[in-house]
Design a protein around this motif. Structure first.
Motif, mmCIF file in Angstrom:
data_model
loop_
_atom_site.group_PDB
_atom_site.id
_atom_site.type_symbol
_atom_site.label_atom_id
_atom_site.label_comp_id
_atom_site.label_asym_id
_atom_site.label_seq_id
_atom_site.Cartn_x
_atom_site.Cartn_y
_atom_site.Cartn_z
ATOM 1 N N SER A 11 145.222 1.477 54.930
ATOM 2 C CA SER A 11 145.786 1.960 55.864
ATOM 3 C C SER A 11 145.570 3.761 54.793
ATOM 4 N N ASP A 12 145.495 4.062 54.202
ATOM 5 C CA ASP A 12 145.131 5.639 53.303
ATOM 6 C C ASP A 12 143.084 5.565 53.371
ATOM 7 N N ALA A 13 143.140 4.429 53.173
ATOM 8 C CA ALA A 13 141.317 4.698 52.582
ATOM 9 C C ALA A 13 140.754 5.133 54.885
ATOM 10 N N LEU A 14 141.345 4.656 55.307
ATOM 11 C CA LEU A 14 140.996 4.716 56.573
ATOM 12 C C LEU A 14 141.380 5.825 57.254
ATOM 13 N N GLY A 15 142.295 6.789 57.159
ATOM 14 C CA GLY A 15 143.354 7.682 57.650
ATOM 15 C C GLY A 15 143.842 7.242 59.058
ATOM 16 N N VAL A 16 144.342 5.880 58.931
ATOM 17 C CA VAL A 16 144.877 5.266 60.035
ATOM 18 C C VAL A 16 145.446 4.444 59.995
ATOM 19 N N GLU A 17 147.027 3.539 60.759
ATOM 20 C CA GLU A 17 147.856 3.197 60.580
ATOM 21 C C GLU A 17 147.673 1.704 60.384
ATOM 22 N N ILE A 18 147.581 0.474 59.875
ATOM 23 C CA ILE A 18 146.942 -0.769 60.269
ATOM 24 C C ILE A 18 148.358 -1.393 59.776
ATOM 25 N N LEU A 19 149.711 -1.737 60.719
ATOM 26 C CA LEU A 19 150.385 -2.629 61.094
ATOM 27 C C LEU A 19 150.455 -4.065 60.431
ATOM 28 N N GLY A 20 151.254 -4.377 60.018
ATOM 29 C CA GLY A 20 151.365 -6.584 60.128
ATOM 30 C C GLY A 20 152.344 -7.735 59.792
ATOM 31 N N LYS A 21 152.232 -8.199 60.926
ATOM 32 C CA LYS A 21 153.782 -8.992 61.594
ATOM 33 C C LYS A 21 153.158 -9.217 60.514
ATOM 34 N N ARG A 75 136.719 1.359 61.944
ATOM 35 C CA ARG A 75 135.463 2.233 61.963
ATOM 36 C C ARG A 75 134.309 2.375 62.759
ATOM 37 N N LYS A 76 134.556 0.728 63.922
ATOM 38 C CA LYS A 76 133.804 1.418 65.015
ATOM 39 C C LYS A 76 133.658 1.638 65.732
ATOM 40 N N MET A 77 135.611 2.282 66.345
ATOM 41 C CA MET A 77 136.050 2.849 66.945
ATOM 42 C C MET A 77 135.651 5.073 66.891
ATOM 43 N N GLY A 78 135.468 5.280 65.425
ATOM 44 C CA GLY A 78 136.248 6.488 65.342
ATOM 45 C C GLY A 78 137.506 7.400 64.683
ATOM 46 N N TRP A 79 138.632 6.176 64.645
ATOM 47 C CA TRP A 79 139.354 6.081 64.556
ATOM 48 C C TRP A 79 139.886 6.679 62.729
ATOM 49 N N ARG A 80 140.487 8.040 62.812
ATOM 50 C CA ARG A 80 140.983 8.548 61.435
ATOM 51 C C ARG A 80 142.066 9.388 61.315
ATOM 52 N N ILE A 104 130.065 -20.054 48.820
ATOM 53 C CA ILE A 104 130.823 -18.578 49.566
ATOM 54 C C ILE A 104 131.603 -17.749 48.400
ATOM 55 N N PRO A 105 130.694 -16.481 47.901
ATOM 56 C CA PRO A 105 130.714 -15.594 46.349
ATOM 57 C C PRO A 105 131.989 -14.514 46.986
ATOM 58 N N VAL A 106 132.715 -15.105 45.556
ATOM 59 C CA VAL A 106 134.062 -13.985 45.521
ATOM 60 C C VAL A 106 134.171 -12.600 45.118
ATOM 61 N N ASP A 107 134.166 -12.068 45.901
ATOM 62 C CA ASP A 107 132.941 -10.383 46.113
ATOM 63 C C ASP A 107 134.313 -9.812 46.318
ATOM 64 N N VAL A 108 135.070 -8.461 45.714
ATOM 65 C CA VAL A 108 135.904 -7.494 46.806
ATOM 66 C C VAL A 108 135.519 -6.264 47.108
ATOM 67 N N GLY A 109 134.161 -6.002 46.164
ATOM 68 C CA GLY A 109 132.869 -5.172 46.581
ATOM 69 C C GLY A 109 132.696 -5.493 47.892
ATOM 70 N N LEU A 110 132.863 -6.231 48.740
ATOM 71 C CA LEU A 110 132.296 -6.144 50.320
ATOM 72 C C LEU A 110 133.970 -5.618 51.159
ATOM 73 N N VAL A 111 135.125 -5.328 50.158
ATOM 74 C CA VAL A 111 135.913 -4.255 51.180
ATOM 75 C C VAL A 111 135.888 -3.336 50.799
ATOM 76 N N GLU A 112 135.591 -2.664 49.460
ATOM 77 C CA GLU A 112 134.781 -1.565 49.499
ATOM 78 C C GLU A 112 134.455 -0.870 50.089
ATOM 79 N N LYS A 113 133.380 -1.668 50.283
ATOM 80 C CA LYS A 113 131.973 -1.201 51.018
ATOM 81 C C LYS A 113 132.253 -0.558 52.508
ATOM 82 N N MET A 114 133.229 -1.439 53.007
ATOM 83 C CA MET A 114 133.251 -1.587 54.489
ATOM 84 C C MET A 114 134.587 -0.250 54.347
ATOM 85 N N LEU A 115 134.895 0.541 53.139
ATOM 86 C CA LEU A 115 136.048 1.396 53.034
ATOM 87 C C LEU A 115 135.675 2.673 53.225
ATOM 88 N N GLU A 116 134.499 2.624 52.468
ATOM 89 C CA GLU A 116 133.333 4.032 52.089
ATOM 90 C C GLU A 116 133.345 4.787 53.315
#
Length: 428
Positions: free
Chosen positions: A83-93, A380-385, A416-428
């Motif tokens: 949420s903090d990285a994207l400027g939206v509120e991601i809420l998980g049930k 990201r696709k919707m441009g929400w922030r 299947i690689p284990v690479d946390v950097g994939l998420v970090e790239k999504m959030l850039e």
């Protein structure tokens, strides 16, 4: 001189008067903002139907009726790092907090409740519940069946995570493992469960074996049928959906969910759409599943389904519990209200799970990780922030996935690689 000194109050008195005045004015300002806040909350609740406006039930002082009483009313968790990285509120049930450890607890209760109302299940009378499952439904069925006075037989693919198999056995279910196969194959686990239910007849007390073989058996087998049973959809339309609406006071911009049977995305999605038509319902789909193409192009197909390319079974992915290559009655209810779809790769799901542990201390299962990747992609696709609320389901915890999804050695064998950097790239 004396008159002049009498006309000016002493400094102490001036301080008291000034402090009292500031206190009054400060209290008035505070009361003003509190009143405005109460008005905003009242306005939001006024938009809800009376049945939906009650608060989430706090059960700390309640005496619950057994394990079934623990099911539902799960918390909604803000995923701070995303949420903090994207400027939206991601809420998980937080459905992993159900007593059976997954969102499927709701489905098991609804299926059994509805069957009892129809008179096709009666507790403590020799009835047995059958189900075919590759995910958590079998555990939920076994748990609720035991609590309600039924036996359970669960048919599973033999490559299911060992943790789920152990849970089934511990809950007292009879477990039959079979080779993975397509749904058109009679030996596919769902088809076997159906046949077992049709053929099941309990031993009749007081009669010998020969006599029983000459009698017309009383069949007490019940096939739960999570894929086609509308009780699956109803559990989420009448339970999960209203809970989400109350927890957010109706402030929801999007709902994201995977589909294993279609019940969750159909039930929750339809309920939310009935409250606000502009809510975006987005499917999170895993590798090997045809649902992404069904939503995007109208054809249930995945490139991995080409002849000679499948390695294990119908939905070829390390993500368990979601993904389909066929239509179900529950999924048919979902198709009209799904607005978008996101394809999530196995490496992305694996990376998201590790990222959440590192940054949020959240230990989630594979489908939960898949859902959260889709939340990031949709934002990201919707441009929400600007604080838009994206709600999803955290279906189960990572505790059921040690042997596969959380096993780096297994993932390495699967390429299947284990690479946390994939998420970090999504959030850039």
């Amino acid at each position: 001189m004396m008159l002049a000194s009498l006309s000016r109050p002493p400094p102490l008195l001036l301080g008291i008067i000034l402090g009292f005045s500031l206190s009054l004015s400060g209290g008035a300002v505070l009361e003003y903002f509190q009143r405005r806040r109460r008005e905003r909350i009242a306005s939001a609740q006024a938009r809800l139907r009376p049945s939906d406006s009650r608060p989430i039930e706090l059960r700390s002082d309640d005496v619950l009726n057994g394990v079934v009483g623990l099911i539902g009313n799960t918390p909604l968790i803000r995923i701070a790092s995303l949420s903090d990285a994207l400027g939206v509120e991601i809420l998980g049930k937080a459905e992993f907090l159900n007593p059976g450890g997954s969102v499927k607890d709701r489905v098991a209760v609804q299926i059994i409740d509805d069957a009892e109302r129809r008179g096709v299940l009666r507790p403590h009378e020799g009835y047995r519940i059958f189900e075919g499952t590759s995910g958590s439904t079998g555990i939920s069925v076994a748990m609720v069946a035991r609590a309600r006075g039924y036996d359970a037989t669960i048919i599973v693919p033999d490559d299911m995570a060992k943790e789920k198999l152990h849970a089934l056995v511990t809950l007292g279910a009879d477990v039959e493992q079979v080779r993975p196969a397509s749904i058109v194959n009679k030996k596919q686990y769902v088809n076997i469960a159906r046949e077992r239910a049709l053929a099941f007849a309990p031993a009749l007390p007081g009669a010998d074996t020969q006599l029983q073989s000459e009698m017309t058996p009383v069949v007490h087998g019940f096939f739960a049928d999570q894929f086609e049973n509308k009780s699956n959809y109803d559990a989420h339309f009448s339970g999960t959906g209203p809970e989400l609406w109350r927890q957010t006071n109706g402030d929801v911009r999007a709902f994201v969910s995977g589909a294993g049977t279609g019940g969750t995305i159909a039930g929750v999605g339809r309920f939310l759409k009935s409250k606000r038509e502009d809510i975006v319902v987005c499917l999170a789909d895993c590798e090997g599943s045809g649902l992404y193409n069904k939503i995007k192009h109208g054809v249930m197909y995945d490139h991995r389904e080409k002849e000679g390319t499948k390695r294990r079974h119908q939905v070829d992915t390390v993500v368990e519990g979601i993904g389909l290559n066929r239509m179900t009655k529950n999924l048919e209810l979902a198709l009209p209200i799904i607005d978008d779809a996101v394809r999530v790769t196995d490496p992305e799901a694996v990376a998201m799970a590790r990222y959440l542990v590192k940054h949020d201390g959240l230990f989630v299962g594979s489908s939960s990780a898949c859902n959260l990747v889709a939340c990031v992609r949709l934002a990201r696709k919707m441009g929400w922030r600007n604080g838009e609320r994206i709600v999803t389901v955290m279906c189960d915890s990572g505790a059921r996935h040690y042997s596969k999804f959380w096993n780096d050695e297994y993932l390495q064998k699967e390429g299947i690689p284990v690479d946390v950097g994939l998420v970090e790239k999504m959030l850039e």
